[in-house]
Motif scaffolding. Structure first.
Motif, mmCIF file in Angstrom:
data_model
loop_
_atom_site.group_PDB
_atom_site.id
_atom_site.type_symbol
_atom_site.label_atom_id
_atom_site.label_comp_id
_atom_site.label_asym_id
_atom_site.label_seq_id
_atom_site.Cartn_x
_atom_site.Cartn_y
_atom_site.Cartn_z
ATOM 1 N N UNK A 1 -47.721 136.085 -11.677
ATOM 2 C CA UNK A 1 -47.034 135.757 -10.421
ATOM 3 C C UNK A 1 -47.077 136.869 -9.389
ATOM 4 N N UNK A 2 -47.031 138.129 -9.822
ATOM 5 C CA UNK A 2 -47.092 139.238 -8.860
ATOM 6 C C UNK A 2 -48.446 139.295 -8.171
ATOM 7 N N UNK A 3 -49.521 138.971 -8.914
ATOM 8 C CA UNK A 3 -50.855 138.901 -8.318
ATOM 9 C C UNK A 3 -50.877 137.814 -7.251
ATOM 10 N N UNK A 4 -50.304 136.648 -7.570
ATOM 11 C CA UNK A 4 -50.291 135.532 -6.625
ATOM 12 C C UNK A 4 -49.504 135.902 -5.361
ATOM 13 N N UNK A 5 -48.346 136.504 -5.559
ATOM 14 C CA UNK A 5 -47.505 136.837 -4.411
ATOM 15 C C UNK A 5 -48.144 137.894 -3.519
ATOM 16 N N UNK A 6 -48.768 138.909 -4.129
ATOM 17 C CA UNK A 6 -49.379 139.965 -3.322
ATOM 18 C C UNK A 6 -50.561 139.426 -2.521
ATOM 19 N N UNK A 7 -51.338 138.521 -3.142
ATOM 20 C CA UNK A 7 -52.462 137.925 -2.416
ATOM 21 C C UNK A 7 -51.971 137.007 -1.304
ATOM 22 N N UNK B 1 -60.104 128.714 -5.390
ATOM 23 C CA UNK B 1 -59.152 128.801 -4.287
ATOM 24 C C UNK B 1 -57.767 128.551 -4.862
ATOM 25 N N UNK B 2 -56.851 129.467 -4.603
ATOM 26 C CA UNK B 2 -55.474 129.303 -5.072
ATOM 27 C C UNK B 2 -54.639 128.726 -3.946
ATOM 28 N N UNK B 3 -53.953 127.628 -4.249
ATOM 29 C CA UNK B 3 -53.142 126.947 -3.237
ATOM 30 C C UNK B 3 -51.672 127.082 -3.595
ATOM 31 N N UNK B 4 -50.887 127.651 -2.666
ATOM 32 C CA UNK B 4 -49.447 127.832 -2.865
ATOM 33 C C UNK B 4 -48.662 127.074 -1.800
ATOM 34 N N UNK B 5 -49.309 126.086 -1.185
ATOM 35 C CA UNK B 5 -48.682 125.252 -0.164
ATOM 36 C C UNK B 5 -48.172 123.976 -0.826
ATOM 37 N N UNK B 6 -46.845 123.751 -0.920
ATOM 38 C CA UNK B 6 -46.298 122.597 -1.642
ATOM 39 C C UNK B 6 -46.853 121.254 -1.180
ATOM 40 N N UNK B 7 -46.947 121.045 0.122
ATOM 41 C CA UNK B 7 -47.445 119.769 0.636
ATOM 42 C C UNK B 7 -48.910 119.562 0.278
ATOM 43 N N UNK B 8 -49.707 120.608 0.422
ATOM 44 C CA UNK B 8 -51.127 120.503 0.094
ATOM 45 C C UNK B 8 -51.318 120.317 -1.413
ATOM 46 N N UNK B 9 -50.495 120.985 -2.208
ATOM 47 C CA UNK B 9 -50.568 120.807 -3.657
ATOM 48 C C UNK B 9 -50.335 119.355 -4.039
ATOM 49 N N UNK C 1 -63.827 124.236 1.461
ATOM 50 C CA UNK C 1 -63.956 124.616 0.054
ATOM 51 C C UNK C 1 -65.282 124.063 -0.442
ATOM 52 N N UNK C 2 -66.225 124.928 -0.857
ATOM 53 C CA UNK C 2 -67.552 124.448 -1.249
ATOM 54 C C UNK C 2 -67.512 123.569 -2.498
ATOM 55 N N UNK C 3 -68.497 122.719 -2.626
ATOM 56 C CA UNK C 3 -68.650 121.888 -3.820
ATOM 57 C C UNK C 3 -68.775 122.771 -5.067
ATOM 58 N N UNK C 4 -68.092 122.382 -6.125
ATOM 59 C CA UNK C 4 -68.173 123.115 -7.384
ATOM 60 C C UNK C 4 -67.143 124.217 -7.549
ATOM 61 N N UNK C 5 -66.348 124.491 -6.506
ATOM 62 C CA UNK C 5 -65.283 125.501 -6.611
ATOM 63 C C UNK C 5 -64.054 124.868 -7.257
ATOM 64 N N UNK C 6 -63.288 125.686 -7.955
ATOM 65 C CA UNK C 6 -62.035 125.206 -8.523
ATOM 66 C C UNK C 6 -60.894 125.470 -7.552
ATOM 67 N N UNK C 7 -59.885 124.608 -7.621
ATOM 68 C CA UNK C 7 -58.655 124.789 -6.853
ATOM 69 C C UNK C 7 -57.515 124.898 -7.849
ATOM 70 N N UNK C 8 -56.804 126.022 -7.811
ATOM 71 C CA UNK C 8 -55.672 126.232 -8.699
ATOM 72 C C UNK C 8 -54.411 125.811 -7.952
#
Length: 465
Positions: free
Chosen positions: A54-60, A78-86, A362-369
């Motif tokens: 979580x500290x890595x996520x918050x700092x980024x 790509x890490x998504x921390x936007x509730x609506x987009x999630x 977001x390019x094809x083949x990328x993961x979204x966390x």
């Protein structure tokens, strides 16, 4: 001279490191991508991700916002921390999005595990799973077996010091084996257990198949476990005796949906049920015991609910489906434990085509966390979010239907084992709190990322209630 050589060596190493980092950034530099860093070639930022969590996520997020790129677990992400987009991502699978779990998990759980398949195959596999573990099956066939198992598993603990982490891990694995294949505690389950624990460790690791790595141990464990399961399937086919368990149901050929499953798919489906139930049931049970110990008022109300259920029953009378459905406060305790401990930190999807999100591509083949952890601590949704408060689920009936309620996932991949897992934890708590008191022995450390665990266990001294 020696000093000059040492200085030269340090400068050379730093130069090489700087070059590799810059090369990896350039390699993934593409117009329209979200901001972020990619770390080292191959390894990316996996070490920071797993260690700092979580500290890595918050700092980024502080540097780049709610949507940023990185490279973790062997893949650009790509890490998504936007509730609506999630929520949008989870509710719109098929529109350029497919499951995106790490290669290590796909390899070790199998290509037919329900988290990996999509489209019509996912529909078939999910249908087969729901037929095995849906509410009707729980009520009519599984509940008596769960009750019998928990009664035995929690028998005669008075005066013992137990590691509640080990106890709940064993509980979650053995109850699954009993429900799936009628496998009781004994030689087979004892052989299965260490292999399964190695498999679990390998699912969250870099997919490097070298001796000594978690991935290698996990993949080897999969081979042994699939061999055991295949042997059990063959033995079951060669007997005319009905066992009345999940495996019997899977091997029936008179139902079209189940007849479509091959033996390989059946093995992967069984492994998925065991794995998913093990992770959530064991950890939630352990953390519920921990939180109840630390919150006597909640423990007292839980006990009252369960002693009310036992009222009018003899000590040997089982609890049934109606008893389970009356456990309102117990369900609230389970939900609050899931929220506070954040058993599931996030969910993974993968793009099947270039996708635009919030002005980025977001390019094809990328993961979204889809990182859902922060939603569990949103003070607007959960006032005083760091306080263990099961009553919030009884006072606000809309919490379960809120769009940011993602404790069990969302969309077409809402956890199919939600009710079975909740039933198992509820029956475990029933027998634990009505039979025993407990106190912690020592101050054991908890780690909450990448999975919730106590590295040295949680030891409790148990006494009869």
């Amino acid at each position: 001279m020696g000093v000059l050589v040492a200085v030269f060596g340090v400068v050379l190493v730093l130069s090489v490191c700087s070059f590799l980092l810059k090369w990896n950034e350039v390699r993934y530099r593409k117009k329209g991508l979200p901001p972020g860093t990619m770390g080292w070639p191959l390894f990316g930022e996996t070490t920071e991700f797993l260690k700092q969590g979580p500290n890595f996520m918050k700092s980024q997020r502080a540097r780049y916002g709610n949507l940023y790129k990185t490279h973790i677990l062997g893949c650009p992400t790509v890490i998504c921390m936007d509730p609506e987009l999630n929520r949008y991502i989870l509710m719109n699978e098929g529109k350029g999005l497919i499951p995106g779990y790490p290669q290590s998990m796909l390899d070790i759980l199998g290509k037919y595990n329900i988290a990996a398949v999509h489209g019509s195959l996912h529909k078939t596999m999910r249908g087969a799973m729901l037929a095995l573990i849906g509410p009707t099956m729980i009520r009519e066939q599984l509940m008596p077996k769960i009750d019998e198992f928990m009664r035995s598993h929690l028998h005669n603990l008075n005066g013992e010091i137990i590691d509640i982490q080990d106890k709940t891990k064993e509980m979650a694995l053995l109850v699954s084996l009993k429900l799936i294949g009628g496998i009781e505690s004994g030689l087979l389950s004892e052989t299965f257990k260490p292999e399964f624990y190695r498999l679990v460790e390998g699912t969250i690791s870099l997919p490097i198949d070298l001796p000594g790595t978690n991935y290698h141990h996990g993949f080897q464990a999969r081979k042994k476990i699939t061999s055991m399961l295949s042997e059990i399937i063959n033995e079951r086919r060669n007997t005319s005796t009905a066992c009345g368990d999940m495996l019997d149901a899977l091997l029936k050929t008179d139902e079209v949906a189940r007849a479509k499953l091959t033996d390989e798919q059946i093995v992967d489906l069984i492994l998925t049920i065991i794995y998913s139930g093990y992770e959530t049931v064991s950890t939630t049970s352990m953390m519920a015991v921990k939180y109840l110990h630390d919150n006597p008022k909640a423990l007292e109300e839980l006990r009252e609910e369960h002693f009310m259920i036992r009222k009018g029953k003899s000590p040997e009378d089982p609890i049934d489906w109606n008893d389970y459905k009356s456990m309102n406060f117990t369900r609230a305790v389970i939900y609050e434990t899931l929220r506070m401990a954040t058993i599931v930190n996030g969910l993974l999807r993968k793009t099947s085509q270039d996708m635009e999100m919030k002005g980025y591509v977001i390019p094809e083949g990328w993961r979204i966390y889809v990182y859902i952890r922060e939603s569990n601590y949103d003070p607007f949704l959960y006032p005083e979010p760091l306080t263990f408060n099961p009553w919030r689920w009884l006072q606000d009936k809309d919490l379960e239907s809120h769009q940011c309620f993602l404790l069990f996932g969302g969309g077409g991949r809402l956890c199919p084992g939600k009710e079975l897992g909740t039933t198992e934890i509820s029956v475990f708590l029933h027998y634990f709190v009505t039979r025993y008191r407990w106190e912690e022995v020592g101050n054991d450390k908890l780690v909450k990322f990448p999975r919730v665990e106590a590295p040295n266990g949680i030891r409790v001294r148990v006494s009869d209630y």
